[in-house]
Scaffold this active site. Structure first.
Site, short mmCIF file in Angstrom:
data_model
loop_
_atom_site.label_atom_id
_atom_site.label_comp_id
_atom_site.label_asym_id
_atom_site.label_seq_id
_atom_site.Cartn_x
_atom_site.Cartn_y
_atom_site.Cartn_z
N ILE A 696 19.14 55.57 -13.78
CA ILE A 696 19.33 54.31 -14.68
C ILE A 696 19.60 52.99 -14.42
CG2 ILE A 696 20.26 56.09 -16.42
CD1 ILE A 696 22.96 55.17 -15.57
N ASP A 822 32.99 40.71 -4.96
CA ASP A 822 31.71 40.87 -5.58
C ASP A 822 31.80 40.77 -7.27
OD1 ASP A 822 28.92 40.53 -5.78
OD2 ASP A 822 28.54 42.53 -5.24
#
Length: 1000
Positions: A696, A822
């Site tokens: 995915i 991040d």
């Protein structure tokens, strides 16, 4: 005649066309070299006689009726101009002041461009993209008084010519890429009043003692400069110094006693170093001293008796040291004292009985010491106290009655002391308190019905006391209550039905009391509840089926009560990391998905429960009928026959899968599984789902698979990229580091807005991370994909608040704090109800691992468009880097645009939003897909995003404050102006108040 008339007309028009004076021509030439996307200079018209009415141009009055006005000042700050430095401006013969601050000037600054600027006294080129070395020619400008080149990309050493400024008073080179050490030759600029060199990656070196020669110096700001060694005692000769900031370096040794001779000193900032020894006495002699911060060092010994006797002293921050002894009695005489933070020391003794009577205290944090005695009754006599933090001490006695009248209080944390008696009734209902933490004491009495007035209360933590009586129904009116923890008390009676109205409730822990009656029905409002602990009480009746409909409930403990009836089948809808209904009187069969070995210890001590699955429940002698054994035998034979059939049919399939996986090093018997939550599956199920059909997502660190498990749950499995022989040890180490960081971070985190790491699997160089599956994918994909229109403003606001709470938990409630490094929209995942979870911790770091004394990170962690400016320059990371990235996410939510878009040109999203708002209209940055009925709320959130993306990290609010500001948006409250009782530096005005102690 016919020919003469057109010639005369042409001559007249030519005169009009060229009527602009020479200064205007120079300015137009400068404009031609710059891109002006916002048309900020649209009124610079060549048909004017002079440029004196143009935007940003200022002229002196004429010296005589016959003389022209002359350009003396140009201020084009914040106009969004792009391009090289317009050297032609230096041709203006009388130009004394030039400011191009806060633009996108992106060239170097050559000496030849500056030499003609002989009349300049003020030059401000801060907050641009200037590169290259500092120009030596600046020192040759004879009239220059003020030079500000901060927040650029200048690199290399400070040139030796800077020793020769003839008249310079202010030099600011803050936040550049300067190297080498701080040069001692700056001491030759005897006219200097301000020297600001902070936030540069200088080579580690000492503070030049020669700076003591700068007799006119008023401000010395050398924070984040890689300074080492001791503070030179000679600096005590700087008689005019008002602001002395050497914070966040690697300085060691004692605080020189000579600093107490700085008679003009207003504030001294030495925090976050390695200073040792005692604090010198004598600061009481400083008549102008308002702030002293030497926190986070290694100072020892007692507090000087006179440290609080400076007449104007407002802020004292000495936390996180090794100070001993008692707090001097002079603290009660400090008539201007606003903030006092002494937490994490070894201070003992009692507080002066009249402490607070003479001081306008707003924040007091004495947590984690050895203090004893009573809390002074006058602690809030001045009526302005907002934060009272006394966690982990030995305070005794009852709470002062005056605290019940202290209506300004917002945070009260008194956990883990020896306080006793009843809590003043008024204290339960303080209108502005958001956190009331009294756990771990000996308080008695009941929860007062006056608690209905606590309109802002979000966390009520009173566990481990002796509170008695019933829970008042008035608690149901606390619309902001998120946590109610009252475990290990003596509460009695039923749960009031009004608790079902608490739509913000996320944690309810009432274990080990004497509560009775039936569990609440009508709890549909508990959509944010993640933890429900009601064990060790006397609850009766059945388990409400409604519990199975709560979308985020993952911790349910109803053990050790008198509950009866069956376990509702709806409970199998929950994703439970903790489930316990042991030691009740439950009966009947288990819901199919709960009849798993993963829950084998969840049903103990219920004699009539799960007769059909004896392996999951205890066998009670005489409690079984003989027919049950026969039926079990038949059932076992049927299962065995079915298994034989399935094995026979699937034999070739499994042979193929085994062969395929053996090529990937997936011998199941050699895999190691480490779980962090109670699991309803094995590693074998995970391995079976690692098929390309289940991929995915794919990123820099690996592939992500969707695994549908036998218990009906779905999981997301990240398989980190393996290494080949040619990859070498460096890549292998990088994969190991990513894996270790993710496991070390998520394995210990429990928060509703942090993605849950169920387990990890390892075998040789193959590493798997198994997470809860988030059906709506990432915010980035949904926001910038074809389904972006699905995200209306209430949903976007909820996502922003959820993500902020997750980051706030990392920064403030984890010990040690964690920096994500991040933060971006692709790392914010959305569940089925669009609740947000912060994800992907592969580059996360604990703050203590990257704190003082550590080297810069080896490379930039983060993604284009999200990286904070100072991070890209210095590779230093802290919470401020995450806050900047989160601000970019807010701007994405408001604008609907990506952080980097070709339409922006050389700008990023932050600069595009700022320039568009400055030059045009805020409506142009709001996503047109959003309903403008929410415009006022959208604009408030936009302002929060811009505050988070401030170019200077010191101006960005901490994440806990970001959460509070976002919550105030939802409550439709006007944003309060920031209090300025903290830092006095014009560059640093963030309040450094603490919020230490137990995690809430």
């Amino acid at each position: 005649m016919r020919l003469l008339l057109p010639l005369l007309l042409f001559f007249h028009l030519s005169q009009l066309a060229f009527s602009l004076n020479q200064e205007g021509i120079y300015l137009l030439e400068a404009r031609r070299g710059l891109d002006d996307p916002g048309d900020a200079l649209a009124n610079w018209n060549r048909r004017d006689d002079t440029p004196c009415n143009w935007t940003g141009v200022f002229c002196s009055p004429p010296s005589s009726p016959s003389s022209d006005r002359i350009v003396t000042s140009i201020d084009l700050s914040g106009k969004g101009l792009v391009g090289p430095f317009p050297a032609v401006l230096c041709r203006l013969p009388y130009l004394a002041s030039l400011s191009l601050s806060d633009n996108y000037i992106n060239s170097s600054l050559p000496d030849s461009a500056l030499r003609p600027c002989a009349s300049l006294s003020h030059l401000d080129l801060s907050v641009n993209n200037l590169v290259g070395p500092l120009p030596s020619a600046l020192a040759a400008l004879p009239a220059l008084l003020h030079l500000d080149l901060s927040a650029n990309n200048f690199s290399g050493p400070i040139p030796p010519s800077f020793a020769a400024f003839p008249r310079l008073q202010r030099l600011s080179l803050v936040n550049n890429l300067l190297t080498s050490t701080i040069p001692s030759f700056l001491s030759n600029v005897s006219t200097l009043r301000e020297l600001n060199l902070s936030y540069n990656s200088f080579t580690p070196g000492p503070v030049p003692a020669e700076l003591a020669k700068l007799g006119s110096l008023e401000q010395l700001w050398l924070s984040h400069c890689n300074l080492t060694g001791e503070i030179p005692p000679e600096l005590g000769r700087l008689a005019k110094l008002a602001n002395f900031d050497l914070s966040t370096n690697s300085l060691s040794g004692p605080i020189p006693a000579t600093l107490t001779q700085l008679s003009s000193l207003v504030q001294i900032e030495l925090y976050n170093n390695f200073l040792s020894g005692p604090i010198p006495s004598g600061f009481s002699k400083l008549a102008n001293l308002r702030r002293i911060d030497v926190s986070t060092n290694q100072l020892k010994g007692p507090l000087p008796e006179d440290i609080f006797d400076a007449p104007l002293l407002e802020n004292v921050h000495l936390y996180t040291n090794q100070l001993t002894g008692s707090i001097p009695a002079g603290v009660s005489r400090a008539s201007k004292l606003v903030e006092l933070s002494l937490f994490r020391n070894q201070l003992n003794g009692s507080l002066p009985a009249d402490f607070g009577k003479n001081s306008p205290l707003m924040s007091l944090d004495l947590s984690d010491n050895l203090l004893s005695g009573e809390i002074p009754p006058s602690i809030c006599d001045r009526g302005v106290l907002e934060e009272l933090l006394l966690i982990d001490n030995f305070f005794t006695g009852s709470l002062p009655k005056g605290l019940g009248r202290c209506r300004t209080l917002t945070r009260v944390r008194l956990a883990n002391n020896r306080l006793s008696g009843e809590v003043p009734a008024g204290m339960w209902g303080l209108p502005h308190v958001s956190l009331l933490e009294l756990k771990g004491n000996f308080f008695s009495g009941g929860i007062s019905p006056a608690i209905s007035s606590a309109a802002n209360l979000s966390n009520l933590v009173i566990s481990y006391n002796q509170f008695s009586g019933s829970i008042p129904s008035e608690m149901g009116s606390l619309s902001k209550l998120y946590e109610f923890s009252a475990a290990n008390n003596r509460l009695t009676g039923p749960l009031p039905s009004s608790l079902g109205n608490l739509s913000e409730l996320g944690r309810l822990n009432l274990c080990n009391n004497s509560l009775s009656g039936e569990l609440l029905r009508g709890i549909e409002s508990w959509e944010r509840l993640s933890e429900l602990t009601l064990s060790y009480n006397d609850f009766t009746g059945g388990i409400p089926p409604e519990l199975g409909d709560l979308p985020v409930l993952n911790y349910l403990d109803l053990s050790n009560n008198i509950l009866t009836g069956e376990i509702p089948v709806q409970l199998q809808n929950l994703k439970l990391s903790k489930f316990n209904v042991s030691n009740n009187r439950l009966s009947g069969s288990l819901p199919p998905l709960l009849a798993s070995q993963a829950y084998r210890n969840s049903f103990l001590g219920n004699p009539g429960l799960c007769d059909d699955l004896p392996g999951l429940c205890p066998v009670t002698p005489g409690g079984r009928k003989d027919g049950h054994a026969f039926l079990w035998l038949l059932w076992s034979i049927f299962i065995l026959a079915a298994l034989v059939f399935v094995v026979g049919v699937a034999w070739f399939y499994w042979r193929y899968r085994s062969f395929k996986r053996s090529k990937l090093g997936m011998d199941k018997s050699k895999w190691t599984l480490t779980s962090f939550h109670k699991l309803g599956f094995s590693e074998y199920e995970i391995l079976d789902c690692l098929d390309e059909d289940n991929v995915i997502g794919s990123g820099a660190s690996g592939k992500v698979y969707k695994a549908v498990l036998s218990n009906g749950e779905a999981a997301a499995v990240k398989k980190l990229w393996g290494t080949s022989k040619k990859d070498g040890d460096n890549v292998d180490q990088m994969v190991d580091d990513l894996f270790e960081a993710e496991v070390a971070t998520l394995g210990k985190i429990r928060h509703k807005n942090i993605v849950k790491l169920w387990c990890c699997c390892t075998h040789m160089d193959c590493k798997l991370l198994v997470y809860e599956y988030m059906p709506n994918g990432s915010l980035g994909d949904l926001l910038h994909g074809s389904k972006g229109g699905l995200l209306d403003w209430p949903t976007r606001y909820k996502i922003a608040l959820d993500a902020a709470e997750g980051l706030s938990y990392l920064h403030h409630d984890c010990v040690p704090p964690i920096v994500h490094r991040d933060v971006k929209s692709n790392n914010i995942l959305l569940d089925g109800e669009f609740g947000a979870r912060v994800a992907d911790f592969g580059v996360a770091k604990a703050v203590e691992a990257i704190g003082k004394g550590s080297k810069s990170m080896s490379g930039i962690a983060g993604s284009c468009g999200y990286i904070a400016p100072e991070y890209a320059y210095t590779l230093r990371v802290n919470e401020k880097s995450d806050i900047y990235s989160f601000g970019v996410v807010i701007l994405e939510l408001v604008t609907g645009r990506r952080p980097a878009d070709p339409e922006f040109g050389e700008k990023d999203l932050v600069k595009w939003v700022c320039s568009t708002i400055d030059q045009k209209d805020v409506d142009l940055v709001i996503d047109p897909k959003l309903d403008m009925c929410s415009k006022e709320e959208i604009e408030k959130v936009l302002k929060i995003g811009l505050l988070c993306t401030s170019s200077l990290p010191i101006n960005r609010p901490p994440m806990r404050k970001v959460v509070k500001m976002l919550q105030e948006v939802s409550a439709d409250k006007p944003n309060k102006p920031e209090k300025r009782h903290g830092k006095l530096s014009p560059y640093y005005h963030e309040d450094a108040s603490s919020d230490q102690g137990s995690i809430i």
